[in-house]
Design an enzyme around this catalytic site. Structure first.
Site, PDB file in Angstrom:
ATOM      1  N   ASP A  46       9.864  12.286  -5.468  1.00  0.00           N
ATOM      2  CA  ASP A  46       9.640  11.416  -4.304  1.00  0.00           C
ATOM      3  C   ASP A  46      10.496  10.153  -4.405  1.00  0.00           C
ATOM      4  O   ASP A  46      10.005   9.042  -4.224  1.00  0.00           O
ATOM      5  CB  ASP A  46       8.158  11.048  -4.205  1.00  0.00           C
ATOM      6  CG  ASP A  46       7.798  10.506  -2.822  1.00  0.00           C
ATOM      7  OD1 ASP A  46       8.576  10.730  -1.874  1.00  0.00           O
ATOM      8  OD2 ASP A  46       6.754   9.851  -2.690  1.00  0.00           O
ATOM      9  N   LYS A  95      -2.170  -1.249  -9.741  1.00  0.00           N
ATOM     10  CA  LYS A  95      -2.181  -0.166  -8.749  1.00  0.00           C
ATOM     11  C   LYS A  95      -3.553   0.485  -8.750  1.00  0.00           C
ATOM     12  O   LYS A  95      -3.940   1.147  -9.719  1.00  0.00           O
ATOM     13  CB  LYS A  95      -1.088   0.858  -9.079  1.00  0.00           C
ATOM     14  CG  LYS A  95      -0.989   1.981  -8.064  1.00  0.00           C
ATOM     15  CD  LYS A  95       0.192   2.898  -8.378  1.00  0.00           C
ATOM     16  CE  LYS A  95       0.350   3.994  -7.347  1.00  0.00           C
ATOM     17  NZ  LYS A  95       1.508   4.865  -7.634  1.00  0.00           N
ATOM     18  N   SER A 122       0.844  -1.195   0.000  1.00  0.00           N
ATOM     19  CA  SER A 122       0.000   0.000   0.000  1.00  0.00           C
ATOM     20  C   SER A 122       0.878   1.243   0.000  1.00  0.00           C
ATOM     21  O   SER A 122       1.993   1.225   0.536  1.00  0.00           O
ATOM     22  CB  SER A 122      -0.924   0.018   1.217  1.00  0.00           C
ATOM     23  OG  SER A 122      -1.775  -1.110   1.211  1.00  0.00           O
ATOM     24  N   GLY A 178      -3.177   4.586  -2.580  1.00  0.00           N
ATOM     25  CA  GLY A 178      -3.876   3.366  -2.925  1.00  0.00           C
ATOM     26  C   GLY A 178      -3.065   2.128  -2.632  1.00  0.00           C
ATOM     27  O   GLY A 178      -2.108   2.153  -1.853  1.00  0.00           O
TER      28      GLY A 178
END
Length: 506
Positions: A399, A304, A284, A288
């Protein structure tokens, strides 16, 4: 008898039927298969029966409904089939029933209204059809009712308004029509209880219900518009076909490459993930969950699924589609297709059997040697260098962290999760790329394959390179071009290793 969460295989043993004084039986989350023993109804002392999360199949034995004193029954996440028996009204003591994620067919029997002590009922993710029985208005103790992901039709009866104790109600992904009840507990239910139905109406988030005259007029207008639209579409398609044919003859080298994606239905995704069950869950994230799905042809996918109840999930899905539809590189996760409607957003990605770099670094069970770590580091640098310089519009990931690096069967690293990535147009400055993402850190590692003293020189080179990338002023940081060059020139001599092979080259 508590035997859940083990690895028991084969059929459910009929010898259990001899335990005539058994009050509670749990075989949850095992690998049991085949039929449920037909003698199960002989254990009339049973109060609690849990057989969920196995591979049990076929119809339920008819004498199951002889367990008149049973309080809780959980048969969810199996492959039971057939229709429900009207004899279920005999189980008048039942408080909880979970038959979700199976293959039950047919109607919900009217006799279910006789279960007047029932507090929780889940029939989600089956193949039920027909109407919600009117008799369910008699189940006044009901607090939880989930009928989602079936083929139920008709209207939601207003008589459900009398179920004053109802605090959870979900009929999403069915074929219900007509007005949504307003009274009683329905005043508290949101659109999340009614997603993706055929023609529900008369709610703040839906269109008002139409009268018969309005419906007839709308059908007439719709017919006319469809006729006109079909004619226009036919003309446009003919024009495009002719144009493409002429271009192919005159300039075949100028044709665009084939970048079409395979069409994937929600039904197939639900089927190959066993109804998006926990057994198929890979992990997770922020917006999502990712599920493993195996198709009939043996191909494995990572699916996903975005949680649309979370703020930013729609934006994250759209951003990933925008970024991944055109990017192609061996060190980026490849998108195979997408499934999108107003109530579901999912990306179909290539499956990475060795999981994430984060698990490899911190699980303690799969230790990476230093050469594997260096290889993966260069894989990531290659992927980022392509994002920054290998595509007409620069892409900033925003990220990057170990959980967003996936490893394929050859332990090759792939950068994934572009949910907050940024695409830079002409003239965009560094100010516009500032993003608050996950805080970075340099965690200690216990490198166990060779003596640490033989690695110090190489590790020092790596840390020096890393620190050059984290300078406060952007002008003092290395570009990804330079990072990749320096990565390939790291000091491997101190490790007694040969330089990286050309397989790591783009």
């Amino acid at each position: 008898m508590e035997l859940g969460y083990n690895k028991f295989q084969g059929p459910c043993p009929s010898e259990l039927c001899y335990l005539l004084n058994l009050g509670r039986l749990s075989l949850s989350s095992n690998l049991l298969s085949g039929r449920l023993p037909s003698c199960i109804g002989n254990i009339t002392s049973l109060r609690y029966l849990y057989l969920d999360s196995n591979n049990l199949s076929f119809n339920l034995p008819s004498n199951l409904w002889r367990l008149r004193d049973i309080l809780e029954l959980n048969l969810s996440t199996n492959s039971f089939s057939g229709s429900f028996s009207s004899e279920n009204e005999n189980l008048k003591a039942l408080i909880t029933v979970d038959l979700s994620v199976n293959n039950f067919l047919g109607d919900i029997p009217t006799a279910i209204g006789g279960l007047q002590s029932l507090q929780a009922l889940s029939l989600k993710h089956n193949r039920l059809q027909g109407f919600i029985p009117e008799s369910m208005k008699n189940m006044l103790e009901l607090q939880y009712l989930d009928l989602s992901f079936n083929n139920l039709t008709g209207e939601i009866p207003n008589s459900r308004e009398v179920l004053q104790n109802l605090v959870y109600f979900n009929v999403s992904f069915n074929r219900f029509r007509g007005p949504i009840p307003h009274g009683g507990p329905f005043a508290n239910f949101t659109k999340l209880s009614f997603l993706s139905n055929e023609a529900l109406c008369d709610a703040p988030w839906l269109q008002p219900c139409q009268t018969l005259e309005q419906s007839s007029r709308k059908k007439t207008v719709l017919f006319v518009l469809l006729a006109l639209g079909s004619a226009v579409v036919a003309m446009v398609v003919s024009f495009l076909v002719i144009r493409k044919w002429r271009r192919k003859i005159m300039s075949p080298s100028n044709l665009d490459p084939d970048t079409t994606f395979e069409r994937v239905s929600f039904h197939e995704l639900r089927q190959i993930t066993n109804g998006f069950s926990e057994s198929a869950l890979l992990g997770s994230g922020t917006f999502g969950s990712v599920y493993k799905g195996i198709r009939e042809n043996g191909m494995t996918w990572a699916i996903k699924v975005f949680d649309l109840q979370l703020d930013g999930a729609f934006k994250s899905f759209n951003r990933e589609c925008e970024v991944l539809r055109c990017l192609r590189h061996r060190n980026l996760t490849m998108v195979i297709s997408a499934c999108s409607n107003p109530d579901l957003k999912a990306l179909i990605l290539e499956y990475m059997p060795n999981g994430s770099l984060e698990k490899r670094l911190y699980s303690g069970t799969h230790i990476l040697n230093i050469m594997q770590r260096l290889d993966i580091m260069i894989d990531v640098a290659c992927g980022l260098e392509y994002l920054h310089y290998g595509y007409p519009t620069p892409v900033i990931h925003c990220d990057l962290k170990p959980s967003n690096i996936l490893l394929d069967q050859d332990m090759v690293g792939h950068v994934c999760d572009f949910g907050i990535a940024k695409l830079l147009g002409d003239g965009e400055s560094v100010v516009q790329t500032k993003t608050l993402a996950t805080f970075g850190y340099i965690a200690p590692v216990h490198l166990q394959d060779e003596p640490v003293k033989n690695k110090i020189a190489c590790i020092s080179s790596i840390l020096e390179l890393a620190l050059c990338c984290t300078a406060d002023a952007s002008k003092d940081r290395m570009t990804m071009n330079d990072v990749l060059k320096h990565s390939r020139r790291l000091n491997f001599n101190s490790l007694g290793l040969k330089p990286l092979k050309q397989r790591r080259m783009v």
